[in-house]
Design a protein around this motif. Structure first.
Motif, PDB file in Angstrom:
ATOM      1  N   ALA A   1      10.327   2.764   0.283  1.00 18.77           N
ATOM      2  CA  ALA A   1      10.695   2.397   1.691  1.00 18.77           C
ATOM      3  C   ALA A   1       9.344   1.802   2.334  1.00 18.77           C
ATOM      4  O   ALA A   1       9.526   1.078   3.092  1.00 18.77           O
ATOM      5  CB  ALA A   1      11.503   3.342   2.475  1.00 18.77           C
ATOM      6  N   VAL A   2       8.357   2.879   2.189  1.00 18.66           N
ATOM      7  CA  VAL A   2       6.787   2.235   2.624  1.00 18.66           C
ATOM      8  C   VAL A   2       6.478   1.011   2.313  1.00 18.66           C
ATOM      9  O   VAL A   2       6.107   0.090   3.097  1.00 18.66           O
ATOM     10  CB  VAL A   2       6.061   3.423   2.405  1.00 18.66           C
ATOM     11  CG1 VAL A   2       4.528   3.146   3.124  1.00 18.66           C
ATOM     12  CG2 VAL A   2       6.320   4.878   3.026  1.00 18.66           C
ATOM     13  N   ALA A   3       6.408   0.656   0.866  1.00 22.28           N
ATOM     14  CA  ALA A   3       6.169  -0.680   0.684  1.00 22.28           C
ATOM     15  C   ALA A   3       6.835  -1.623   1.133  1.00 22.28           C
ATOM     16  O   ALA A   3       6.462  -2.702   1.638  1.00 22.28           O
ATOM     17  CB  ALA A   3       6.330  -0.624  -1.105  1.00 22.28           C
ATOM     18  N   ALA A   4       8.251  -1.435   1.180  1.00 20.79           N
ATOM     19  CA  ALA A   4       9.352  -2.430   1.776  1.00 20.79           C
ATOM     20  C   ALA A   4       8.840  -2.963   3.174  1.00 20.79           C
ATOM     21  O   ALA A   4       9.047  -3.934   3.534  1.00 20.79           O
ATOM     22  CB  ALA A   4      10.584  -2.003   1.690  1.00 20.79           C
TER      23      ALA A   4
ATOM     24  N   THR B   1      12.877  -5.694  -0.103  1.00 22.26           N
ATOM     25  CA  THR B   1      13.707  -4.699   0.334  1.00 22.26           C
ATOM     26  C   THR B   1      13.948  -3.976  -1.165  1.00 22.26           C
ATOM     27  O   THR B   1      13.884  -4.501  -2.065  1.00 22.26           O
ATOM     28  CB  THR B   1      15.270  -5.271   0.359  1.00 22.26           C
ATOM     29  OG1 THR B   1      15.112  -6.108   1.409  1.00 22.26           O
ATOM     30  CG2 THR B   1      16.391  -4.190   0.567  1.00 22.26           C
ATOM     31  N   PRO B   2      13.865  -2.542  -1.020  1.00 23.19           N
ATOM     32  CA  PRO B   2      13.763  -1.753  -2.176  1.00 23.19           C
ATOM     33  C   PRO B   2      15.277  -1.785  -2.851  1.00 23.19           C
ATOM     34  O   PRO B   2      16.256  -1.906  -2.095  1.00 23.19           O
ATOM     35  CB  PRO B   2      13.357  -0.244  -1.671  1.00 23.19           C
ATOM     36  CG  PRO B   2      13.734  -0.228  -0.435  1.00 23.19           C
ATOM     37  CD  PRO B   2      13.526  -1.857   0.391  1.00 23.19           C
ATOM     38  N   ASP B   3      15.413  -1.732  -4.128  1.00 25.18           N
ATOM     39  CA  ASP B   3      16.492  -1.604  -4.891  1.00 25.18           C
ATOM     40  C   ASP B   3      17.158  -0.325  -4.525  1.00 25.18           C
ATOM     41  O   ASP B   3      16.554   0.602  -4.441  1.00 25.18           O
ATOM     42  CB  ASP B   3      16.452  -1.350  -6.500  1.00 25.18           C
ATOM     43  CG  ASP B   3      15.632  -2.876  -6.866  1.00 25.18           C
ATOM     44  OD1 ASP B   3      16.003  -3.754  -6.391  1.00 25.18           O
ATOM     45  OD2 ASP B   3      15.088  -2.769  -8.123  1.00 25.18           O
ATOM     46  N   PRO B   4      18.539  -0.293  -4.328  1.00 26.33           N
ATOM     47  CA  PRO B   4      19.385   0.716  -4.066  1.00 26.33           C
ATOM     48  C   PRO B   4      19.354   1.950  -4.982  1.00 26.33           C
ATOM     49  O   PRO B   4      19.183   1.722  -6.415  1.00 26.33           O
ATOM     50  CB  PRO B   4      20.884   0.186  -3.751  1.00 26.33           C
ATOM     51  CG  PRO B   4      20.728  -0.963  -4.225  1.00 26.33           C
ATOM     52  CD  PRO B   4      19.329  -1.635  -4.785  1.00 26.33           C
TER      53      PRO B   4
ATOM     54  N   PRO C   1     -18.713 -11.636  -0.998  1.00 25.12           N
ATOM     55  CA  PRO C   1     -17.490 -10.771  -0.855  1.00 25.12           C
ATOM     56  C   PRO C   1     -16.483 -11.509  -1.737  1.00 25.12           C
ATOM     57  O   PRO C   1     -16.457 -12.684  -1.699  1.00 25.12           O
ATOM     58  CB  PRO C   1     -17.179 -10.973   0.799  1.00 25.12           C
ATOM     59  CG  PRO C   1     -18.371 -11.166   1.485  1.00 25.12           C
ATOM     60  CD  PRO C   1     -19.291 -12.180   0.449  1.00 25.12           C
ATOM     61  N   LEU C   2     -15.358 -10.428  -2.253  1.00 28.73           N
ATOM     62  CA  LEU C   2     -14.275 -11.077  -2.793  1.00 28.73           C
ATOM     63  C   LEU C   2     -13.124 -10.735  -1.970  1.00 28.73           C
ATOM     64  O   LEU C   2     -12.931  -9.862  -1.639  1.00 28.73           O
ATOM     65  CB  LEU C   2     -14.105 -10.334  -4.095  1.00 28.73           C
ATOM     66  CG  LEU C   2     -15.275 -10.345  -5.016  1.00 28.73           C
ATOM     67  CD1 LEU C   2     -15.307  -9.069  -5.984  1.00 28.73           C
ATOM     68  CD2 LEU C   2     -15.767 -11.810  -5.614  1.00 28.73           C
ATOM     69  N   THR C   3     -12.609 -11.871  -1.614  1.00 25.48           N
ATOM     70  CA  THR C   3     -11.052 -11.641  -1.015  1.00 25.48           C
ATOM     71  C   THR C   3      -9.716 -11.922  -1.936  1.00 25.48           C
ATOM     72  O   THR C   3      -9.764 -12.483  -2.814  1.00 25.48           O
ATOM     73  CB  THR C   3     -11.100 -12.713   0.135  1.00 25.48           C
ATOM     74  OG1 THR C   3     -11.121 -14.026  -0.239  1.00 25.48           O
ATOM     75  CG2 THR C   3     -12.169 -12.226   1.123  1.00 25.48           C
ATOM     76  N   PHE C   4      -8.790 -11.153  -1.462  1.00 29.43           N
ATOM     77  CA  PHE C   4      -7.636 -11.264  -2.106  1.00 29.43           C
ATOM     78  C   PHE C   4      -6.426 -10.851  -1.072  1.00 29.43           C
ATOM     79  O   PHE C   4      -6.740  -9.941  -0.177  1.00 29.43           O
ATOM     80  CB  PHE C   4      -7.384 -10.737  -3.475  1.00 29.43           C
ATOM     81  CG  PHE C   4      -7.494  -9.271  -3.487  1.00 29.43           C
ATOM     82  CD1 PHE C   4      -6.480  -8.312  -3.706  1.00 29.43           C
ATOM     83  CD2 PHE C   4      -8.672  -8.441  -3.557  1.00 29.43           C
ATOM     84  CE1 PHE C   4      -6.725  -7.030  -3.663  1.00 29.43           C
ATOM     85  CE2 PHE C   4      -8.787  -7.327  -3.646  1.00 29.43           C
ATOM     86  CZ  PHE C   4      -7.591  -6.309  -3.551  1.00 29.43           C
ATOM     87  N   THR C   5      -5.233 -11.022  -1.522  1.00 26.61           N
ATOM     88  CA  THR C   5      -4.215 -10.515  -0.879  1.00 26.61           C
ATOM     89  C   THR C   5      -3.290  -9.752  -1.690  1.00 26.61           C
ATOM     90  O   THR C   5      -2.703 -10.234  -2.546  1.00 26.61           O
ATOM     91  CB  THR C   5      -3.030 -11.602  -0.085  1.00 26.61           C
ATOM     92  OG1 THR C   5      -4.086 -12.314   1.075  1.00 26.61           O
ATOM     93  CG2 THR C   5      -2.173 -10.731   0.658  1.00 26.61           C
ATOM     94  N   ALA C   6      -3.039  -8.311  -1.390  1.00 27.96           N
ATOM     95  CA  ALA C   6      -2.509  -7.353  -2.400  1.00 27.96           C
ATOM     96  C   ALA C   6      -0.864  -7.527  -1.921  1.00 27.96           C
ATOM     97  O   ALA C   6      -0.635  -7.532  -0.912  1.00 27.96           O
ATOM     98  CB  ALA C   6      -3.033  -6.205  -2.181  1.00 27.96           C
ATOM     99  N   THR C   7       0.106  -7.952  -2.951  1.00 22.44           N
ATOM    100  CA  THR C   7       1.149  -7.807  -2.886  1.00 22.44           C
ATOM    101  C   THR C   7       2.104  -6.735  -3.540  1.00 22.44           C
ATOM    102  O   THR C   7       3.311  -6.770  -3.143  1.00 22.44           O
ATOM    103  CB  THR C   7       1.685  -9.316  -3.564  1.00 22.44           C
ATOM    104  OG1 THR C   7       1.572  -9.140  -5.123  1.00 22.44           O
ATOM    105  CG2 THR C   7       1.344 -10.255  -2.954  1.00 22.44           C
ATOM    106  N   ASP C   8       1.488  -5.883  -3.883  1.00 24.16           N
ATOM    107  CA  ASP C   8       2.291  -4.712  -4.730  1.00 24.16           C
ATOM    108  C   ASP C   8       1.523  -3.397  -4.323  1.00 24.16           C
ATOM    109  O   ASP C   8       0.026  -3.376  -4.417  1.00 24.16           O
ATOM    110  CB  ASP C   8       2.138  -5.011  -6.178  1.00 24.16           C
ATOM    111  CG  ASP C   8       3.048  -6.130  -6.583  1.00 24.16           C
ATOM    112  OD1 ASP C   8       4.423  -6.096  -6.194  1.00 24.16           O
ATOM    113  OD2 ASP C   8       2.499  -6.903  -7.191  1.00 24.16           O
TER     114      ASP C   8
ATOM    115  N   GLY D   1       5.262  -0.094 -10.004  1.00 26.15           N
ATOM    116  CA  GLY D   1       4.731  -0.763  -8.652  1.00 26.15           C
ATOM    117  C   GLY D   1       5.897  -1.240  -7.848  1.00 26.15           C
ATOM    118  O   GLY D   1       7.089  -1.544  -8.265  1.00 26.15           O
ATOM    119  N   TRP D   2       5.745  -1.266  -6.534  1.00 32.34           N
ATOM    120  CA  TRP D   2       6.594  -1.915  -5.540  1.00 32.34           C
ATOM    121  C   TRP D   2       6.243  -3.168  -4.999  1.00 32.34           C
ATOM    122  O   TRP D   2       4.921  -2.958  -4.489  1.00 32.34           O
ATOM    123  CB  TRP D   2       7.025  -0.851  -4.887  1.00 32.34           C
ATOM    124  CG  TRP D   2       7.566   0.275  -5.319  1.00 32.34           C
ATOM    125  CD1 TRP D   2       8.762   0.673  -5.744  1.00 32.34           C
ATOM    126  CD2 TRP D   2       6.737   1.444  -5.698  1.00 32.34           C
ATOM    127  NE1 TRP D   2       8.885   2.109  -6.023  1.00 32.34           N
ATOM    128  CE2 TRP D   2       7.501   2.428  -6.402  1.00 32.34           C
ATOM    129  CE3 TRP D   2       5.403   1.779  -5.889  1.00 32.34           C
ATOM    130  CZ2 TRP D   2       7.313   3.861  -6.910  1.00 32.34           C
ATOM    131  CZ3 TRP D   2       5.156   3.044  -6.342  1.00 32.34           C
ATOM    132  CH2 TRP D   2       5.888   3.930  -7.089  1.00 32.34           C
TER     133      TRP D   2
END
Length: 177
Positions: free
Chosen positions: A57-60, A174-177, A143-150, A168-169
């Motif tokens: 839920a926090v990841a979502a 939306t998290p799986d039910p 500097p190294l840049t990225f966008t974390a998706t998980d 990983g999430w």
């Protein structure tokens, strides 16, 4: 001794390869073998794994997190050589995880003053962090840049082991039910 757990953001393969190559070139073998930016350390992440139900839920609720890894530094206490992560999103994710997990005891470095970072080498008796710092400045001049998706759960089996990804999430999904 029991396993240790943490929650982290992983860099993309190109940055991971740079970090792994640096570590290999300098014979670094420690718990930070798999490059990651920790957003929630061990407090509240026990072996009962009840906390796992709260993480999706926090990841979502968290959008992908921009990260900028800046010039290498050694923590003042000598615990690690690292690339500090300039990332308000990582700090916010850390705070959201603290709110959701509500650990009974927290580390002194947890909270809004937390310093997200990617560890290049842990400070140990047989490691000269000052020499490694000079080498890291040459290896990571920009500097190294990225966008974390998980958001990734990482587990270390015990002393002498290395943290490895377990699950990983996807951030902002939306998290799986």
């Amino acid at each position: 001794m029991s396993p240790s757990h943490l929650l982290a953001l992983r860099p993309p393969p190109d940055i991971e390869a740079q970090v792994v190559a640096f570590r290999e070139a300098h014979g670094v073998r420690d718990a930070a073998a798999v490059p990651h930016v920790t957003v929630k350390a061990r407090s509240g992440l026990d072996d009962h794994l009840c906390w796992l139900a709260l993480v999706p839920a926090v990841a979502a609720a968290t959008p992908p997190v921009p990260v900028e890894l800046i010039a290498p530094r050694v923590f003042p206490n000598g615990s690690a050589l690292h690339l500090p992560a300039r990332s308000p999103g990582a700090v916010q994710l850390h705070l959201d995880l603290l709110d959701a997990l509500r650990p009974t005891r927290r580390f002194g470095y947890e909270g809004p003053h937390m310093t997200p970072h990617l560890t290049l080498a842990l400070g140990r008796r047989d490691v000269n962090l000052d020499a490694l710092l000079d080498a890291a400045r040459l290896a990571f001049p920009q500097p190294l840049t990225f966008t974390a998706t998980d958001l990734v759960w990482m587990r270390k089996p015990g002393p002498g082991g290395a943290y490895q990804p377990v699950e990983g999430w996807t951030l902002g999904s939306t998290p799986d039910p």
